[in-house]
Design an enzyme around this catalytic site. Structure first.
Site, PDB file in Angstrom:
ATOM      1  N   LYS A  42       0.800  -1.197   0.000  1.00 44.36           N
ATOM      2  CA  LYS A  42       0.000   0.000   0.000  1.00 44.36           C
ATOM      3  C   LYS A  42       0.843   1.261   0.000  1.00 44.36           C
ATOM      4  CE  LYS A  42      -3.316  -2.540   2.750  1.00 44.36           C
ATOM      5  NZ  LYS A  42      -3.544  -2.970   4.137  1.00 44.36           N
ATOM      6  N   GLY A  43       2.150   1.098   0.269  1.00 49.16           N
ATOM      7  CA  GLY A  43       3.016   2.259   0.487  1.00 49.16           C
ATOM      8  C   GLY A  43       3.069   3.252  -0.667  1.00 49.16           C
ATOM      9  N   ASP A 101       7.436   2.937  -3.192  1.00 52.61           N
ATOM     10  CA  ASP A 101       7.628   4.044  -2.259  1.00 52.61           C
ATOM     11  C   ASP A 101       9.095   4.230  -1.856  1.00 52.61           C
ATOM     12  OD1 ASP A 101       7.720   1.665  -0.820  1.00 52.61           O
ATOM     13  OD2 ASP A 101       6.219   2.227   0.664  1.00 52.61           O
ATOM     14  N   ASP A 104      15.104   0.217   0.234  1.00 53.60           N
ATOM     15  CA  ASP A 104      15.823   0.126   1.503  1.00 53.60           C
ATOM     16  C   ASP A 104      16.941  -0.908   1.331  1.00 53.60           C
ATOM     17  OD1 ASP A 104      16.269   0.463   4.248  1.00 53.60           O
ATOM     18  OD2 ASP A 104      14.748  -0.967   4.834  1.00 53.60           O
ATOM     19  N   LYS A 132      17.266   4.683   0.543  1.00 51.84           N
ATOM     20  CA  LYS A 132      18.186   4.687   1.693  1.00 51.84           C
ATOM     21  C   LYS A 132      19.431   3.904   1.277  1.00 51.84           C
ATOM     22  CE  LYS A 132      14.731   3.852   5.138  1.00 51.84           C
ATOM     23  NZ  LYS A 132      14.449   3.119   6.379  1.00 51.84           N
ATOM     24  N   VAL A 154      11.000   6.117   8.244  1.00 51.27           N
ATOM     25  CA  VAL A 154      10.123   7.242   7.893  1.00 51.27           C
ATOM     26  C   VAL A 154       8.676   6.776   7.709  1.00 51.27           C
ATOM     27  CG1 VAL A 154      11.900   8.714   6.878  1.00 51.27           C
ATOM     28  CG2 VAL A 154      10.772   7.020   5.432  1.00 51.27           C
ATOM     29  N   ASP A 160       3.975   3.583   6.261  1.00 49.70           N
ATOM     30  CA  ASP A 160       3.313   3.326   7.549  1.00 49.70           C
ATOM     31  C   ASP A 160       4.260   2.797   8.609  1.00 49.70           C
ATOM     32  OD1 ASP A 160       3.746   0.741   6.327  1.00 49.70           O
ATOM     33  OD2 ASP A 160       2.368  -0.069   7.824  1.00 49.70           O
TER      34      ASP A 160
HETATM   35  P1  5GP Z   1      13.489  -3.429   1.152  1.00 44.03           P
HETATM   36  O1  5GP Z   1      13.037  -4.774   0.678  1.00 44.03           O
HETATM   37  O2  5GP Z   1      14.125  -2.576   0.099  1.00 44.03           O
HETATM   38  O3  5GP Z   1      14.337  -3.537   2.377  1.00 44.03           O
HETATM   39  O4  5GP Z   1      12.219  -2.694   1.706  1.00 44.03           O
HETATM   40  C1  5GP Z   1      11.246  -2.155   0.931  1.00 44.03           C
HETATM   41  C2  5GP Z   1       9.981  -2.041   1.741  1.00 44.03           C
HETATM   42  O5  5GP Z   1      10.258  -1.891   3.129  1.00 44.03           O
HETATM   43  C3  5GP Z   1       9.232  -0.786   1.358  1.00 44.03           C
HETATM   44  O6  5GP Z   1       8.321  -1.044   0.332  1.00 44.03           O
HETATM   45  C4  5GP Z   1       8.542  -0.412   2.641  1.00 44.03           C
HETATM   46  O7  5GP Z   1       7.314  -1.071   2.734  1.00 44.03           O
HETATM   47  C5  5GP Z   1       9.458  -0.922   3.724  1.00 44.03           C
HETATM   48  N1  5GP Z   1      10.321   0.127   4.287  1.00 44.03           N
HETATM   49  C6  5GP Z   1      11.653   0.256   4.154  1.00 44.03           C
HETATM   50  N2  5GP Z   1      12.115   1.333   4.812  1.00 44.03           N
HETATM   51  C7  5GP Z   1      11.026   1.909   5.358  1.00 44.03           C
HETATM   52  C8  5GP Z   1      10.846   3.094   6.147  1.00 44.03           C
HETATM   53  O8  5GP Z   1      11.763   3.853   6.491  1.00 44.03           O
HETATM   54  N3  5GP Z   1       9.572   3.364   6.512  1.00 44.03           N
HETATM   55  C9  5GP Z   1       8.514   2.568   6.180  1.00 44.03           C
HETATM   56  N4  5GP Z   1       7.321   2.941   6.605  1.00 44.03           N
HETATM   57  N5  5GP Z   1       8.646   1.461   5.434  1.00 44.03           N
HETATM   58  C10 5GP Z   1       9.895   1.143   5.030  1.00 44.03           C
END
Ligand code: 5GP
Length: 188
Positions: A42-43, A101, A104, A132, A154, A160
């Site tokens: 949903k982000g 969104d 990370d 990030k 964030v 969320d």
């Molecule tokens: P990754 O797989 O790249 O580690 O993470 C991606 C997902 O992690 C994003 O779609 C999001 O849902 C969540 N996420 C990563 N960092 C943040 C953050 O700082 N805040 C929030 N609310 N969600 C995050």
């Protein structure tokens, strides 16, 4: 562990300006071509909505959504991505823009890119609002990127914590707070 909303990291005007810039880059890239923008629920809901509305009016864009579960109620990436809702569109032979969104660790996006590539689209590009870079664990190719942010958790503008705070118009830093330990009742 619980979280509380702290300072504004990126305010609504700055977000809006950046989304407008991204929309103009995307519009130029797909000029005269039909494409499907795929938002990750949903982000990416508000980002996706603003991005497609800011596209040049003659853009030939269709939209679709996928829902994936990544973190659950925690803030750590597990690397396990579950498709909760799949696309309604057959993307074979089509030009696809994946809209997410935040990037990370990169695990979610690299998984999704791999999955979508397996469905033989004509092209696959990726657009993320936030990045990030310090937290990256796998290399991910991104074509359109909004802001690089520090390693902070964030919320707001779709992002969320435990389902809350997506509605905030600005992007805020959320900080962990100590929750009082439950007192054990003395035995009678
Ligand atoms: P990754 O797989 O790249 O580690 O993470 C991606 C997902 O992690 C994003 O779609 C999001 O849902 C969540 N996420 C990563 N960092 C943040 C953050 O700082 N805040 C929030 N609310 N969600 C995050």
């Amino acid at each position: 562990m619980d979280y509380e909303v702290e300072r504004v990291l990126i305010d609504r005007r700055t977000i809006s300006q950046k989304v407008l810039e991204l929309a103009s880059e995307v519009g130029e890239c797909y000029s005269g071509k039909e494409f499907v923008a795929i938002g990750i629920l949903k982000g990416a809901i508000f980002f996706m909505a603003d991005l497609v509305r800011f596209l040049p009016p003659d853009s030939r864009v269709k939209i679709d959504f996928m829902a994936v579960s990544s973190y659950g109620a925690s803030t750590k990436s597990s690397g396990i991505v579950k498709i909760v809702k799949d696309l309604d569109t057959d993307i074979k032979g089509r030009d696809i823009l994946l809209v997410e969104d935040i990037l990370d660790t990169g695990l979610t996006l690299s998984y999704l890119q791999e999955l979508l590539r397996g469905r033989a689209p004509r092209s696959l590009r990726t657009c993320v609002l936030l990045d990030k870079p310090d937290r990256r664990r796998v290399n991910v190719n991104v074509d359109f990127k909004g802001f690089s942010i520090p390693d902070e958790f964030v919320v707001g503008y779709g992002l969320d914590y435990s389902g809350f705070w997506r509605n905030l118009p600005d992007i805020h830093v959320a900080k962990a707070i100590e929750t009082p330990a439950k007192k054990t009742q003395p035995k009678e």
